[in-house]
Design a protein around this motif. Structure first.
Motif, PDB file in Angstrom:
ATOM      1  N   VAL A   1      97.086   9.081 -50.043  1.00 38.89           N
ATOM      2  CA  VAL A   1      96.617   9.866 -51.437  1.00 38.89           C
ATOM      3  C   VAL A   1      96.432  11.255 -50.860  1.00 38.89           C
ATOM      4  N   THR A   2      97.231  11.997 -51.611  1.00 35.63           N
ATOM      5  CA  THR A   2      97.222  13.677 -51.060  1.00 35.63           C
ATOM      6  C   THR A   2      97.233  14.451 -52.286  1.00 35.63           C
ATOM      7  N   ASP A   3      97.294  15.615 -51.885  1.00 36.26           N
ATOM      8  CA  ASP A   3      97.573  16.561 -53.188  1.00 36.26           C
ATOM      9  C   ASP A   3      98.970  16.918 -53.308  1.00 36.26           C
ATOM     10  N   TYR A   4      99.835  16.239 -52.483  1.00 29.69           N
ATOM     11  CA  TYR A   4     101.213  16.247 -52.653  1.00 29.69           C
ATOM     12  C   TYR A   4     101.515  15.031 -53.478  1.00 29.69           C
ATOM     13  N   GLY A   5     100.786  14.151 -53.806  1.00 29.63           N
ATOM     14  CA  GLY A   5     101.224  13.027 -54.491  1.00 29.63           C
ATOM     15  C   GLY A   5     100.611  11.631 -53.628  1.00 29.63           C
ATOM     16  N   ASN A   6     100.803  10.512 -54.362  1.00 26.67           N
ATOM     17  CA  ASN A   6     100.213   9.207 -53.670  1.00 26.67           C
ATOM     18  C   ASN A   6     101.471   8.682 -53.304  1.00 26.67           C
ATOM     19  N   TYR A   7     101.536   8.073 -52.050  1.00 26.70           N
ATOM     20  CA  TYR A   7     102.609   7.427 -51.419  1.00 26.70           C
ATOM     21  C   TYR A   7     102.342   5.963 -50.716  1.00 26.70           C
ATOM     22  N   ALA A   8     103.096   4.993 -50.937  1.00 22.72           N
ATOM     23  CA  ALA A   8     102.703   3.580 -50.246  1.00 22.72           C
ATOM     24  C   ALA A   8     104.107   2.750 -49.568  1.00 22.72           C
ATOM     25  N   PHE A   9     104.178   2.169 -48.667  1.00 24.12           N
ATOM     26  CA  PHE A   9     105.169   1.650 -48.161  1.00 24.12           C
ATOM     27  C   PHE A   9     104.828   0.556 -47.129  1.00 24.12           C
ATOM     28  N   LYS A  10     105.420  -0.584 -47.001  1.00 23.70           N
ATOM     29  CA  LYS A  10     105.373  -1.593 -46.027  1.00 23.70           C
ATOM     30  C   LYS A  10     106.433  -1.581 -44.883  1.00 23.70           C
ATOM     31  N   TRP A  11     106.214  -1.209 -43.794  1.00 24.91           N
ATOM     32  CA  TRP A  11     107.214  -1.439 -42.846  1.00 24.91           C
ATOM     33  C   TRP A  11     107.028  -2.656 -41.909  1.00 24.91           C
ATOM     34  N   THR A  12     107.890  -3.742 -42.290  1.00 24.80           N
ATOM     35  CA  THR A  12     107.826  -4.948 -41.941  1.00 24.80           C
ATOM     36  C   THR A  12     108.655  -5.223 -40.364  1.00 24.80           C
ATOM     37  N   HIS A  13     109.425  -4.253 -40.027  1.00 22.79           N
ATOM     38  CA  HIS A  13     110.473  -4.344 -38.773  1.00 22.79           C
ATOM     39  C   HIS A  13     110.086  -2.790 -38.370  1.00 22.79           C
ATOM     40  N   HIS A  14     108.956  -2.421 -37.813  1.00 18.98           N
ATOM     41  CA  HIS A  14     109.175  -0.837 -37.390  1.00 18.98           C
ATOM     42  C   HIS A  14     109.480  -0.633 -36.026  1.00 18.98           C
ATOM     43  N   GLY A  15     109.152  -1.880 -35.120  1.00 14.57           N
ATOM     44  CA  GLY A  15     109.807  -1.995 -33.795  1.00 14.57           C
ATOM     45  C   GLY A  15     108.852  -1.446 -32.829  1.00 14.57           C
ATOM     46  N   CYS A  16     107.694  -1.256 -33.085  1.00 14.88           N
ATOM     47  CA  CYS A  16     106.671  -0.594 -32.064  1.00 14.88           C
ATOM     48  C   CYS A  16     105.454  -1.613 -31.839  1.00 14.88           C
ATOM     49  N   LYS A  17     104.924  -1.960 -30.683  1.00 10.37           N
ATOM     50  CA  LYS A  17     103.743  -2.599 -30.297  1.00 10.37           C
ATOM     51  C   LYS A  17     102.627  -2.546 -31.518  1.00 10.37           C
ATOM     52  N   ASP A  18     102.508  -0.894 -31.599  1.00  7.16           N
ATOM     53  CA  ASP A  18     101.309  -0.575 -32.347  1.00  7.16           C
ATOM     54  C   ASP A  18     102.052   0.385 -33.497  1.00  7.16           C
ATOM     55  N   PHE A  19     101.569  -0.223 -34.730  1.00  6.81           N
ATOM     56  CA  PHE A  19     102.158   0.474 -35.664  1.00  6.81           C
ATOM     57  C   PHE A  19     102.255   2.249 -35.983  1.00  6.81           C
TER      58      PHE A  19
END
Length: 175
Positions: free
Chosen positions: A34-52
């Motif tokens: 939630v920002t003053d540049y707009g609100n955005y959301a997404f779910k990365w199910t396969h990001h390839g990192c141990k810690d997101f």
């Protein structure tokens, strides 16, 4: 459910002019902002990192960070880009005039036509008016679209700041 980790970050504005943002991340790959540049959301199910959180630490300052913008902007329409549309049409006319495909007269007619619209080419309506008058084949292909300025600013200004915070946090946790 209790195994899911949540992180919340709050970035204040810089000098009261450069954007603020509140970010929520979780260990399943969920990202929300939630920002003053707009609100955005997404779910990365396969990001390839141990810690997101690691997924974001390579975001660069001064970069457009288009990969992230593309994911966060899904389902929304890009804006008509009159400046790049004009540039594309002019490059086309010049190219086909130079290779002899367009006569001097035809190229001049088309160049003059685009000049009529050049200063008012700010919407797809202006493009449509030009499109109705041009004799260039497949003229619809010249229309250029781009991400709105708010999502671009989000990618150029806030995401790099978030990456800095995450990088620092992960380094402290590793020490």
């Amino acid at each position: 459910m209790s195994d899911i980790k949540f992180w919340r970050y709050s970035l204040p504005p810089i000098d009261s002019i450069e954007g603020w943002g509140i970010f929520l991340l979780d260990s399943t790959g969920m990202f929300a902002a939630v920002t003053d540049y707009g609100n955005y959301a997404f779910k990365w199910t396969h990001h390839g990192c141990k810690d997101f959180r690691e997924f974001f630490i390579d975001i660069k300052h001064g970069s457009d960070n288009e990969y992230y913008i593309k994911k966060l902007f899904q389902g929304q329409e890009k804006e008509f880009d009159g400046e790049n549309t004009i540039k594309s049409i002019k490059e086309h006319i010049l190219y086909y005039r130079r290779d002899g495909s367009y006569s001097k007269e035809f190229a001049r007619e088309e160049w003059d036509l685009i000049k009529e619209y050049e200063h008012n080419f700010i919407s797809v309506i202006d493009f449509t008016r030009w499109h109705d008058e041009t004799k260039i084949d497949e003229a619809h292909e010249f229309a250029c679209y781009d991400y709105p300025s708010d999502i671009k600013a989000f990618g150029q200004k806030l995401l790099p700041r978030l990456a800095d915070v995450l990088r620092e946090e992960l380094q402290k946790e590793a020490a």
